[in-house]
Motif scaffolding. Structure first.
Motif, PDB file in Angstrom:
ATOM      1  N   ALA A  49       0.843  -1.199   0.000  1.00 59.04           N
ATOM      2  CA  ALA A  49       0.000   0.000   0.000  1.00 59.04           C
ATOM      3  C   ALA A  49       0.877   1.247   0.000  1.00 59.04           C
ATOM      4  O   ALA A  49       1.921   1.297   0.662  1.00 59.04           O
ATOM      5  CB  ALA A  49      -0.919  -0.007   1.214  1.00 59.04           C
ATOM      6  N   GLU A  69      -6.831  -2.750  -3.714  1.00 53.63           N
ATOM      7  CA  GLU A  69      -7.303  -2.234  -2.444  1.00 53.63           C
ATOM      8  C   GLU A  69      -7.150  -0.728  -2.543  1.00 53.63           C
ATOM      9  O   GLU A  69      -6.045  -0.217  -2.733  1.00 53.63           O
ATOM     10  CB  GLU A  69      -6.494  -2.796  -1.278  1.00 53.63           C
ATOM     11  CG  GLU A  69      -7.105  -2.461   0.052  1.00 53.63           C
ATOM     12  CD  GLU A  69      -6.483  -3.235   1.200  1.00 53.63           C
ATOM     13  OE1 GLU A  69      -6.757  -2.860   2.338  1.00 53.63           O
ATOM     14  OE2 GLU A  69      -5.742  -4.202   0.955  1.00 53.63           O
ATOM     15  N   GLY A  72      -8.845   1.272   1.577  1.00 52.55           N
ATOM     16  CA  GLY A  72      -9.279   0.241   2.509  1.00 52.55           C
ATOM     17  C   GLY A  72     -10.362  -0.686   1.971  1.00 52.55           C
ATOM     18  O   GLY A  72     -10.759  -1.628   2.646  1.00 52.55           O
ATOM     19  N   ARG A  73     -10.823  -0.434   0.751  1.00 50.63           N
ATOM     20  CA  ARG A  73     -11.874  -1.262   0.136  1.00 50.63           C
ATOM     21  C   ARG A  73     -11.258  -2.180  -0.911  1.00 50.63           C
ATOM     22  O   ARG A  73     -10.541  -1.719  -1.795  1.00 50.63           O
ATOM     23  CB  ARG A  73     -12.893  -0.329  -0.522  1.00 50.63           C
ATOM     24  CG  ARG A  73     -14.099  -1.028  -1.042  1.00 50.63           C
ATOM     25  CD  ARG A  73     -15.153  -0.004  -1.473  1.00 50.63           C
ATOM     26  NE  ARG A  73     -15.895  -0.576  -2.580  1.00 50.63           N
ATOM     27  CZ  ARG A  73     -16.108   0.004  -3.728  1.00 50.63           C
ATOM     28  NH1 ARG A  73     -15.664   1.219  -3.962  1.00 50.63           N
ATOM     29  NH2 ARG A  73     -16.788  -0.608  -4.668  1.00 50.63           N
ATOM     30  N   LYS A  74     -11.535  -3.481  -0.817  1.00 45.57           N
ATOM     31  CA  LYS A  74     -11.005  -4.442  -1.790  1.00 45.57           C
ATOM     32  C   LYS A  74     -11.940  -4.562  -2.978  1.00 45.57           C
ATOM     33  O   LYS A  74     -13.156  -4.663  -2.815  1.00 45.57           O
ATOM     34  CB  LYS A  74     -10.771  -5.812  -1.160  1.00 45.57           C
ATOM     35  CG  LYS A  74      -9.531  -5.853  -0.312  1.00 45.57           C
ATOM     36  CD  LYS A  74      -9.152  -7.256   0.062  1.00 45.57           C
ATOM     37  CE  LYS A  74      -7.882  -7.204   0.890  1.00 45.57           C
ATOM     38  NZ  LYS A  74      -7.505  -8.518   1.374  1.00 45.57           N
ATOM     39  N   HIS A  91      -3.491   2.870  -1.732  1.00 42.26           N
ATOM     40  CA  HIS A  91      -3.918   1.820  -2.658  1.00 42.26           C
ATOM     41  C   HIS A  91      -2.787   0.834  -2.897  1.00 42.26           C
ATOM     42  O   HIS A  91      -1.620   1.118  -2.611  1.00 42.26           O
ATOM     43  CB  HIS A  91      -4.374   2.426  -3.996  1.00 42.26           C
ATOM     44  CG  HIS A  91      -3.294   3.173  -4.691  1.00 42.26           C
ATOM     45  ND1 HIS A  91      -2.934   4.459  -4.342  1.00 42.26           N
ATOM     46  CD2 HIS A  91      -2.475   2.821  -5.713  1.00 42.26           C
ATOM     47  CE1 HIS A  91      -1.946   4.852  -5.116  1.00 42.26           C
ATOM     48  NE2 HIS A  91      -1.634   3.883  -5.954  1.00 42.26           N
TER      49      HIS A  91
END
Length: 186
Positions: A49, A69, A72-74, A91
């Motif tokens: 990240a 990602e 925080g969202r996959k 990301h």
């Protein structure tokens, strides 16, 4: 070699440590044109990240399943699907499958430092100067890559950013940045 973005030849680099392959389809002209790369990523491959301050990354899956990602969202993109990581948003990308994944990344606006940083990072890996995960063993090299590629550390790791900035300044004073760029033809 074929020409892209005017007179620049197409460049493909391979990271023998990670097995990734990157082809530069378009390199920025420094006047706002995008950087466009195509990446082939082995199963379980990916990056850590990170954040960028001045450009967005637009991802398009070409084949396989691309894991992203973003903030925080996959996300799991299939062929033809797209997603964007805006500047300042943490990301990373990864290959969650058992097959090679191929995808295109467009940086808007393009970023010559990102292009140089990627070339240097792959050169360091191919010379055995990184960990198996592709992280430079020399902290000055890591700091240079973060600075020229404009990659910052998100979350709690961001506490290390001031140290990386100090190391990057020291590397510039010592000419490490110029040495790496010259060595790897970036």
């Amino acid at each position: 070699m074929t020409a892209v973005a005017g007179s620049q030849p197409r460049l493909t680099i391979t990271n023998r440590c990670l097995g990734d392959r990157v082809t530069f389809l378009q390199r920025t002209d420094g006047q706002g044109s995008p950087t466009v790369i195509e990446i082939e990523l082995l199963p379980s491959g990916g990056n850590a990240a990170h954040v960028h301050r001045s450009f967005d990354e637009h991802f398009t899956c070409l084949s396989g399943t691309l894991g992203l990602e973003v903030g925080g969202r996959k996300l799991y993109l299939k062929s033809g699907e797209q997603a964007t990581a805006r500047s300042g948003v943490p990301h990373r990308f990864f290959n969650p499958g058992t097959e090679l994944v191929s995808f295109r990344v467009e940086l808007r606006p393009g970023h010559a430092g990102f292009e140089r940083g990627l070339i240097v990072a792959y050169g360091l890996a191919n010379d055995g100067l990184t960990t198996q995960g592709g992280v430079p063993r020399n902290p000055l090299h890591l700091a240079v890559l973060c600075e020229i590629g404009e990659a910052g550390l998100p979350g709690p790791m961001g506490l290390l950013q001031p140290l990386l900035n100090l190391l990057a300044a020291r590397a510039r004073r010592l000419g490490v940045d110029r040495e790496l760029i010259a060595r790897y033809g970036a």
